[in-house]
Every structure is written in structure tokens, then in C-alpha cells.
Design an enzyme around this catalytic site. Structure first.
Site, PDB file in Angstrom:
ATOM      1  N   PHE A 125      -5.409   2.988  -7.437  1.00 12.08           N
ATOM      2  CA  PHE A 125      -4.063   3.476  -7.116  1.00 12.08           C
ATOM      3  C   PHE A 125      -3.367   2.369  -6.332  1.00 12.08           C
ATOM      4  CE2 PHE A 125      -3.222   8.046  -7.883  1.00 12.08           C
ATOM      5  CZ  PHE A 125      -4.409   8.366  -8.531  1.00 12.08           C
ATOM      6  N   LYS A 160      -8.507  -6.875  -8.571  1.00 13.86           N
ATOM      7  CA  LYS A 160      -9.662  -5.979  -8.388  1.00 13.86           C
ATOM      8  C   LYS A 160     -10.383  -5.710  -9.706  1.00 13.86           C
ATOM      9  CE  LYS A 160      -7.370  -4.048  -4.353  1.00 13.86           C
ATOM     10  NZ  LYS A 160      -7.520  -3.138  -3.242  1.00 13.86           N
ATOM     11  N   ASP A 200      -6.823  -0.933   5.633  1.00  8.73           N
ATOM     12  CA  ASP A 200      -7.190  -2.331   5.384  1.00  8.73           C
ATOM     13  C   ASP A 200      -7.772  -2.993   6.628  1.00  8.73           C
ATOM     14  OD1 ASP A 200      -6.511  -2.584   2.670  1.00  8.73           O
ATOM     15  OD2 ASP A 200      -4.380  -2.544   3.210  1.00  8.73           O
ATOM     16  N   ASN A 234      -3.873   6.946   8.187  1.00  7.97           N
ATOM     17  CA  ASN A 234      -2.604   6.982   7.442  1.00  7.97           C
ATOM     18  C   ASN A 234      -2.348   8.428   7.021  1.00  7.97           C
ATOM     19  OD1 ASN A 234      -3.938   7.461   4.824  1.00  7.97           O
ATOM     20  ND2 ASN A 234      -4.761   5.411   5.179  1.00  7.97           N
TER      21      ASN A 234
HETATM   22  O1  PMT Z   1      -3.982  11.874  -0.451  1.00 12.61           O
HETATM   23  P1  PMT Z   1      -2.551  12.237  -0.814  1.00 12.61           P
HETATM   24  O2  PMT Z   1      -1.781  12.754   0.372  1.00 12.61           O
HETATM   25  O3  PMT Z   1      -2.482  13.148  -2.003  1.00 12.61           O
HETATM   26  O4  PMT Z   1      -1.798  10.885  -1.233  1.00 12.61           O
HETATM   27  C1  PMT Z   1      -2.164  10.228  -2.398  1.00 12.61           C
HETATM   28  C2  PMT Z   1      -2.092   8.703  -2.213  1.00 12.61           C
HETATM   29  C3  PMT Z   1      -0.648   8.274  -2.034  1.00 12.61           C
HETATM   30  C4  PMT Z   1      -2.940   8.267  -1.011  1.00 12.61           C
HETATM   31  C5  PMT Z   1      -2.719   8.097  -3.530  1.00 12.61           C
HETATM   32  O5  PMT Z   1      -1.957   8.529  -4.623  1.00 12.61           O
HETATM   33  C6  PMT Z   1      -2.754   6.579  -3.467  1.00 12.61           C
HETATM   34  O6  PMT Z   1      -1.802   5.895  -3.819  1.00 12.61           O
HETATM   35  N1  PMT Z   1      -3.908   6.010  -3.004  1.00 12.61           N
HETATM   36  C7  PMT Z   1      -4.096   4.591  -2.789  1.00 12.61           C
HETATM   37  C8  PMT Z   1      -3.315   4.153  -1.596  1.00 12.61           C
HETATM   38  C9  PMT Z   1      -3.661   2.756  -1.219  1.00 12.61           C
HETATM   39  O7  PMT Z   1      -4.405   2.581  -0.292  1.00 12.61           O
HETATM   40  O8  PMT Z   1      -3.227   1.837  -1.992  1.00 12.61           O
HETATM   41  P2  PMT Z   1      -3.538   0.265  -1.754  1.00 12.61           P
HETATM   42  O9  PMT Z   1      -2.466  -0.363  -2.495  1.00 12.61           O
HETATM   43  O10 PMT Z   1      -3.654  -0.057  -0.307  1.00 12.61           O
HETATM   44  O11 PMT Z   1      -4.973   0.032  -2.410  1.00 12.61           O
HETATM   45  C10 PMT Z   1      -5.137  -0.248  -3.793  1.00 12.61           C
HETATM   46  C11 PMT Z   1      -6.442   0.320  -4.310  1.00 12.61           C
HETATM   47  O12 PMT Z   1      -7.551  -0.320  -3.655  1.00 12.61           O
HETATM   48  C12 PMT Z   1      -6.612   1.806  -4.058  1.00 12.61           C
HETATM   49  O13 PMT Z   1      -7.228   2.350  -5.195  1.00 12.61           O
HETATM   50  C13 PMT Z   1      -7.534   1.882  -2.847  1.00 12.61           C
HETATM   51  O14 PMT Z   1      -8.354   3.041  -2.867  1.00 12.61           O
HETATM   52  C14 PMT Z   1      -8.369   0.617  -3.004  1.00 12.61           C
HETATM   53  N2  PMT Z   1      -8.789   0.021  -1.713  1.00 12.61           N
HETATM   54  C15 PMT Z   1      -7.854  -0.430  -0.827  1.00 12.61           C
HETATM   55  C16 PMT Z   1      -8.253  -1.034   0.346  1.00 12.61           C
HETATM   56  C17 PMT Z   1      -9.636  -1.160   0.616  1.00 12.61           C
HETATM   57  N3  PMT Z   1     -10.059  -1.731   1.739  1.00 12.61           N
HETATM   58  N4  PMT Z   1     -10.535  -0.697  -0.271  1.00 12.61           N
HETATM   59  C18 PMT Z   1     -10.127  -0.110  -1.434  1.00 12.61           C
HETATM   60  O15 PMT Z   1     -10.966   0.315  -2.246  1.00 12.61           O
END
Ligand code: PMT
Length: 399
Positions: free
Chosen positions: A324, A342, A281, A212
């Protein structure tokens, strides 16, 4: 005992040197004791007398000046300040510092400064082509990676009559950075913070992968800010081009499975976990051993990756967990759902549809949501400033 914070102001030989007097005036007005060191070339642009008049202090110009109190003046000058600002910093000054050269008073003092006790801010200023020269860019990156603060040059009409990037940062902006750094608390002293950053890469065959647009900027800013606030920082990052923040323990990873393994091992040492990484994911069910050849249409089966944050949340203990959420729709509803699912204490919701927010941008625009239902909408700010805002809240809730 000194009553005022001391700023060492280094001036090197560029046209923007005239702005150093204004910077000194602002610093003095804000209550700082300003001591100036000028290079020989700086004196071609502004006189030591001007700086003496503005700061009320003698100006240091040479390694062998009879004005010095001791024979090791460069060491004394390096020990005294609470912060050093080099404004303007020419290509030559940046290059010498990057290489560890010391051939005049200022470059010698800079090498004698311990960054752990005295932050150093550099305000590059030069012609755009010089600034963009790969050698200068590499020096700037190198210095940033070693922990020097870089005050980004602005864009506009330059002394050479070209329009472009290279103007010295505005003195008011420099003053604000100095104040922000010196007023910052070391409120995470003795705490262990685990930060994840960047994307993950999910291999398809030996030459292709899914990923991504995450650059790592948000996570690296958090790691850097946590070090500045006194924490021991464990940074687990997917592939990123960014220089490593000084003082972090670094664990580079590639895939989500790899990040999962490292994080589940290192999390045992952490009291605060901040997951800014954009973890894929899904991954291809099979990684082909040989490069996939062109043919007809291709259907791929993707399988779910482990949810790392959810795994930490299910065995949370007394840890403070920050997630995040990167969303393109129903920002707050989705963020709240993720926080609950979570088992998080706080979630940072980025609205990907808004200008200046999310992936790869220098800035971010987020809403902070807390487990107790509180919500804070943050204004647009740099990822670095946002990192400090997030850590300030984490510290207040865990102190
Ligand atoms: O790296 P940059 O270019 O500065 O961009 C920053 C960002 C937009 C990537 C950052 O600010 C951000 O939003 N990161 C989380 C993006 C994300 O994957 O969000 P999510 O909604 O898919 O996941 C939610 C949370 O679960 C996140 O904290 C993620 O790290 C965590 N997660 C998600 C999937 C997974 N399989 N394991 C996880 O731990």
C-alpha cells in the site's frame, strides 16, 4: 436437486418488519427461494399470510408447529439455506444470539446454523438510544467478531419520531449483499495469505509512544475477505480496537521491529503477502526506562525501522506481493517508485488528500498499479468491498 439458491428470512418484532415483505419480494424476483421464520413478536407487525403470499412458501412460526416435516424442524431449517438474513433484527434478537439463547424457533434455528457453510446477515433496526446502548453495541461487536455479517443501520426519521441511526438497511442494499456473497467465488481455496494491518507503536518511555492514525480497518477487511474466498489467513496486526475477523490466525504485535520479526517468520508459509499496515518508518533511538520529566526543550534522535516489505521483496521467490502507498502528494509517481524499490507485483495507492480515503475511514479511494504498468482507478467504496476487489485481481494474476 434444488435449482434455486435458498434464503432463510428471519423476521423479528420491530416496526421495520413491514419492510421484510419488500425484501422477500426483491429476493423472489431475483430468483431466490425464500423461506420465512417469524418470531411471535414479528406477527404483531406483519402477518404470516403476507409472507406466504409474497414468497409462495409456508411460513414457520413455532418450534412445535404441525406444519413441520420432522420433529427436528429447527435442524432441517438450519441445514437447507445458502444464506440467512434476519431483517429486522431487534435488540432482543441480537442479545439472544450473542448469548447463545434459544427460546423460540428463530433463535433455535440460528444456533443450529454453521457459519462456515451458511453466512448469516443481521439487519439491526431500533431506536437510536437503544442502538447506541453499550450492551447492544457490545452484542453487535461480539456477533461481528464471530463472523455474522452486520448490515449497518441507516440514519433518518425513526418510527419513534426521533431522527438518528437505527433504520433497517434498505431492502435493495440487503439484496445486493446477499447476491454479492452468494456469487463470490472461493478462488483462494488452498492458498495462504499473509496480511498486515494497523499502525505500529514506537515506545519513547514507559508511558509515551509514536504512532499514526491507522485503525486496522483496511487490513482487517482484507483478512476477512480472504477467509471468505477460502484462503488460510495469517493476520499480523499492530494495536487495533477492531473485532477479529472469524477464521484468521492472529499475531498481535506492537512495534515495527516486532512486526518485522513475526512477518519474516510467518512469510515462509505464505504465497500471497498484502501489507496494509502503516509501519512507523522511525523509532526513538533509546527507550527511556523511566518517564521523561518536564524540563526545557527536548531533542530526540529517531532511527530508521527495518523496511519489512522491502526485506520480503528482496527474497521474493514465487510470492505475490501487494503493498500500500499512503501519499499526500505525487500519488502515482511515489507509488510506482515504492513498487519498484520493494519489488512488488501490485501497489494500492491511497490519496490521503481525498475525502473518504485512507486512515480510519470506513471507505477508501485508491488507484491499483501493477508491475506490468497497468493502472486501475477504483471508485469510492467500503474497505470491505475494496478488499474483495483487490483479492479478485490477486487471484486472477496468481491462479
Ligand atoms: O488502517 P486504516 O485506518 O484502515 O488505514 C488504512 C491505511 C491508510 C493505513 C492503508 O490503506 C495504507 O495505505 N497502508 C500503508 C500505509 C503506509 O505506511 O504506506 P507507506 O507508503 O509508508 O509504505 C509503503 C508500503 O511499505 C506499505 O505496504 C507498508 O506496509 C510497507 N512498509 C512501510 C514501512 C516499513 N518500515 N515497512 C513496511 O513494510
Amino acid at each position: 436437486m434444488k435449482t434455486k439458491k435458498t434464503v432463510l428470512l428471519g423476521i423479528t418484532g420491530g416496526v421495520a418488519a413491514y419492510k421484510a415483505a419488500e425484501l422477500a419480494r426483491l429476493l423472489v424476483k431475483a430468483g431466490f427461494d425464500v423461506h420465512t421464520v417469524m418470531t411471535p413478536a414479528a406477527k404483531e407487525f406483519i402477518t404470516p399470510l403476507t409472507m406466504k403470499a409474497v414468497t409462495g412458501n409456508p411460513v414457520f412460526e413455532s418450534l412445535f408447529d404441525p406444519l413441520h416435516r420432522s420433529a427436528t424442524a429447527h435442524i432441517d431449517l438450519a441445514r437447507d439455506p445458502d444464506i440467512a438474513v434476519i431483517a429486522p433484527a431487534t435488540a432482543n434478537a441480537l442479545g439472544k444470539l450473542a448469548l447463545g439463547m434459544a427460546d423460540d424457533l428463530l433463535s433455535t434455528v440460528l444456533l443450529a446454523i454453521d457459519l462456515a457453510t451458511c453466512p448469516v446477515l443481521l439487519a439491526p433496526s431500533m431506536n437510536t438510544t437503544m442502538l447506541m446502548n453499550p450492551a447492544v453495541q457490545e452484542n453487535i461487536r461480539r456477533l461481528a467478531a464471530r463472523g455474522y455479517g452486520i448490515l449497518e443501520p441507516g440514519e433518518g426519521l425513526l418510527a419513534c419520531q426521533e431522527i438518528g441511526k437505527g433504520r433497517m438497511a434498505d431492502p435493495l442494499e440487503i439484496l445486493a449483499r446477499v447476491q454479492a456473497i452468494l456469487e463470490r467465488k472461493r478462488d483462494l481455496e488452498g492458498r495462504v495469505v499473509l496480511v498486515t494491518a494497523g499502525p505500529t507503536r514506537e515506545a519513547l518511555d514507559p508511558v509515551r509512544f509514536f504512532t499514526n492514525y491507522s485503525s486496522g480497518k483496511m487490513g482487517y477487511a482484507l483478512a476477512r475477505a480472504a477467509v471468505e474466498r477460502g484462503a488460510r489467513v495469517i493476520l499480523v496486526s499492530g494495536p487495533s480496537e477492531l473485532p477479529l475477523p472469524a477464521g484468521v490466525e492472529f499475531y498481535p504485535v506492537s512495534s515495527a521491529q516486532e512486526m518485522h520479526r513475526v512477518v519474516m517468520d510467518k512469510v515462509l508459509e505464505a504465497e500471497i503477502v498484502i501489507k496494509a499496515a502503516a509501519v512507523c518508518d522511525y523509532r526513538p533511538e533509546l527507550i527511556q526506562e523511566e518517564k521523561i520529566k518536564k524540563g526545557g526543550d527536548l531533542a530526540l534522535k529517531l532511527v530508521r525501522n527495518p523496511d519489512i516489505l522491502q526485506a520480503i521483496g528482496s527474497e521474493k521467490g514465487r510470492r505475490f506481493l501487494v503493498g500500500f502507498a499512503a501519499e499526500t502528494e505525487d500519488l502515482l509517481e511515489n507509488a510506482v517508485q515504492k513498487m519498484e524499490k520493494k519489488n512488488l507485483d501490485m501497489i494500492v495507492a491511497n490519496d490521503l488528500k481525498r475525502e473518504g480515503a485512507g486512515f480510519a475511514a470506513e471507505t477508501n479511494l485508491v488507484t491499483l498499479l501493477y508491475r506490468d504498468g497497468q493502472l486501475e482507478e477504483m471508485p469510492l467504496m467500503s474497505k470491505y468491498d475494496l478488499a474483495h476487489c483487490i483479492l479478485e485481481r490477486v487471484s486472477a494474476r496468481t491462479g
